[in-house]
Design a protein around this motif. Structure first.
Motif, PDB file in Angstrom:
ATOM      1  N   VAL A   1       0.833  -0.871  -0.365  1.00 26.04           N
ATOM      2  CA  VAL A   1       0.053  -0.013  -0.030  1.00 26.04           C
ATOM      3  C   VAL A   1       0.687   1.138  -0.271  1.00 26.04           C
ATOM      4  O   VAL A   1       1.965   1.200   0.446  1.00 26.04           O
ATOM      5  N   ALA A   2       0.513   1.954  -1.165  1.00 28.94           N
ATOM      6  CA  ALA A   2       1.180   2.842  -1.147  1.00 28.94           C
ATOM      7  C   ALA A   2       1.025   4.301   0.155  1.00 28.94           C
ATOM      8  O   ALA A   2       2.293   4.641   0.613  1.00 28.94           O
ATOM      9  N   SER A   3      -0.131   4.883   1.124  1.00 27.13           N
ATOM     10  CA  SER A   3      -0.073   5.550   1.171  1.00 27.13           C
ATOM     11  C   SER A   3      -1.864   5.043   1.971  1.00 27.13           C
ATOM     12  O   SER A   3      -2.478   4.690   1.446  1.00 27.13           O
ATOM     13  N   ALA A   4      -2.166   5.988   3.114  1.00 25.95           N
ATOM     14  CA  ALA A   4      -3.842   5.776   3.221  1.00 25.95           C
ATOM     15  C   ALA A   4      -4.228   7.643   3.675  1.00 25.95           C
ATOM     16  O   ALA A   4      -3.154   7.184   4.696  1.00 25.95           O
ATOM     17  N   LEU A   5      -4.928   7.746   3.254  1.00 28.18           N
ATOM     18  CA  LEU A   5      -5.933   9.482   4.412  1.00 28.18           C
ATOM     19  C   LEU A   5      -7.084   8.165   4.652  1.00 28.18           C
ATOM     20  O   LEU A   5      -8.124   7.799   4.204  1.00 28.18           O
ATOM     21  N   LEU A   6      -7.199   8.571   5.922  1.00 22.20           N
ATOM     22  CA  LEU A   6      -7.990   7.745   7.387  1.00 22.20           C
ATOM     23  C   LEU A   6      -8.535   9.372   7.666  1.00 22.20           C
ATOM     24  O   LEU A   6      -8.106  10.047   8.743  1.00 22.20           O
ATOM     25  N   VAL A   7      -9.902   9.289   7.434  1.00 25.53           N
ATOM     26  CA  VAL A   7     -10.958  10.181   8.142  1.00 25.53           C
ATOM     27  C   VAL A   7     -11.905  10.280   8.820  1.00 25.53           C
ATOM     28  O   VAL A   7     -12.722   9.485   8.204  1.00 25.53           O
ATOM     29  N   ALA A   8     -12.032  10.708   9.575  1.00 28.26           N
ATOM     30  CA  ALA A   8     -13.373  10.442  10.636  1.00 28.26           C
ATOM     31  C   ALA A   8     -13.350   9.508  11.439  1.00 28.26           C
ATOM     32  O   ALA A   8     -14.113   8.474  11.054  1.00 28.26           O
ATOM     33  N   PRO A   9     -12.171   8.896  12.099  1.00 29.17           N
ATOM     34  CA  PRO A   9     -12.193   7.355  12.432  1.00 29.17           C
ATOM     35  C   PRO A   9     -12.996   7.329  13.427  1.00 29.17           C
ATOM     36  O   PRO A   9     -12.886   7.815  14.357  1.00 29.17           O
ATOM     37  N   ALA A  10     -14.084   6.381  13.630  1.00 31.34           N
ATOM     38  CA  ALA A  10     -15.244   6.174  14.356  1.00 31.34           C
ATOM     39  C   ALA A  10     -14.457   4.850  15.657  1.00 31.34           C
ATOM     40  O   ALA A  10     -13.397   4.336  15.459  1.00 31.34           O
ATOM     41  N   ASP A  11     -14.464   5.737  16.490  1.00 25.48           N
ATOM     42  CA  ASP A  11     -14.163   5.126  17.933  1.00 25.48           C
ATOM     43  C   ASP A  11     -14.866   3.556  18.764  1.00 25.48           C
ATOM     44  O   ASP A  11     -15.696   3.631  19.603  1.00 25.48           O
ATOM     45  N   VAL A  12     -14.404   2.166  17.376  1.00 31.23           N
ATOM     46  CA  VAL A  12     -15.441   1.055  17.617  1.00 31.23           C
ATOM     47  C   VAL A  12     -15.382   0.693  18.893  1.00 31.23           C
ATOM     48  O   VAL A  12     -16.055   0.186  19.993  1.00 31.23           O
ATOM     49  N   ASP A  13     -14.140   1.113  19.993  1.00 31.34           N
ATOM     50  CA  ASP A  13     -14.138   0.940  22.053  1.00 31.34           C
ATOM     51  C   ASP A  13     -14.530   1.247  22.296  1.00 31.34           C
ATOM     52  O   ASP A  13     -15.305   1.471  22.757  1.00 31.34           O
ATOM     53  N   SER A  14     -15.840   2.463  22.025  1.00 31.26           N
ATOM     54  CA  SER A  14     -16.545   3.741  22.901  1.00 31.26           C
ATOM     55  C   SER A  14     -18.303   3.332  22.153  1.00 31.26           C
ATOM     56  O   SER A  14     -18.733   2.985  21.276  1.00 31.26           O
ATOM     57  N   ASP A  15     -18.669   2.655  23.786  1.00 36.15           N
ATOM     58  CA  ASP A  15     -20.599   2.346  23.455  1.00 36.15           C
ATOM     59  C   ASP A  15     -21.357   3.937  23.108  1.00 36.15           C
ATOM     60  O   ASP A  15     -22.339   3.515  22.773  1.00 36.15           O
ATOM     61  N   THR A  16     -20.275   5.231  23.911  1.00 34.08           N
ATOM     62  CA  THR A  16     -20.913   6.104  23.563  1.00 34.08           C
ATOM     63  C   THR A  16     -21.043   6.683  22.521  1.00 34.08           C
ATOM     64  O   THR A  16     -21.890   7.576  22.204  1.00 34.08           O
TER      65      THR A  16
END
Length: 177
Positions: free
Chosen positions: A84-99
């Protein structure tokens, strides 16, 4: 030019979402990962579909993930060695948070916190309902990513007023070089 792999999050990216607008603008360069069920994600299936799209790329691609799919990309990177050359990761959802995330995202737990094996940028908002700014920055630090805080921008999607999103395109262009 490098191929670009668009990876929409939970619920898919609608036709006015910046991911789909970019895809329409660059159809010869962008391929999107399409999931069988956008609303009830099957983690293993989503991972397989992401891997299949990356494997089909003639060159190492640039990944552009939004929301839940940022976690998907982090899991994929921890389990695969495809280039993979690179990644743009936008607005990562916090899957560890029930809230911050709904129950259908629980199979994406725990959020991988290992350095990604490719350059990356995490873009976050100070008022995203799916992740706190500090938690998004913690992801960026763990992943070895450059962190870009764009202020109060909601979930950085069409509902938050993001159409073509010129700043995102600049970040993508930079990562594509």
């Amino acid at each position: 030019m490098r191929p670009i792999v668009i990876v929409p999050g939970l619920g898919n990216s609608g036709p006015q979402h910046w991911q789909r607008l970019w895809q329409a603008e660059m159809p010869d360069r962008i391929v999107a990962v399409e999931q069988a069920d956008w609303d009830q994600p099957d983690f293993a299936d989503w991972l397989l579909r992401l891997d299949a799209v990356i494997a089909a790329c003639a060159k190492a691609p640039v990944i552009v993930a939004h929301s839940l799919s940022c976690a998907l990309v982090a899991h994929w990177a921890a389990q695969h060695e495809r280039p993979v050359a690179s990644a743009l990761l936008v607005a990562p959802a916090d899957v560890d948070s029930d809230t911050h995330t709904p129950p259908e995202t629980r199979d994406f737990r725990p959020m991988p916190m290992q350095t990604l094996p490719f350059p990356s940028v995490v873009v976050a908002s100070s008022d995203d309902p799916y992740v706190t700014r500090d938690r998004a920055e913690a992801f960026a630090v763990a992943w070895g990513s450059r962190f870009v805080d764009i202020g109060a921008a909601g979930h950085i999607n069409s509902a938050a007023g993001f159409g073509h999103w010129p700043l995102g395109r600049l970040l993508l262009d930079d990562l594509s070089r």
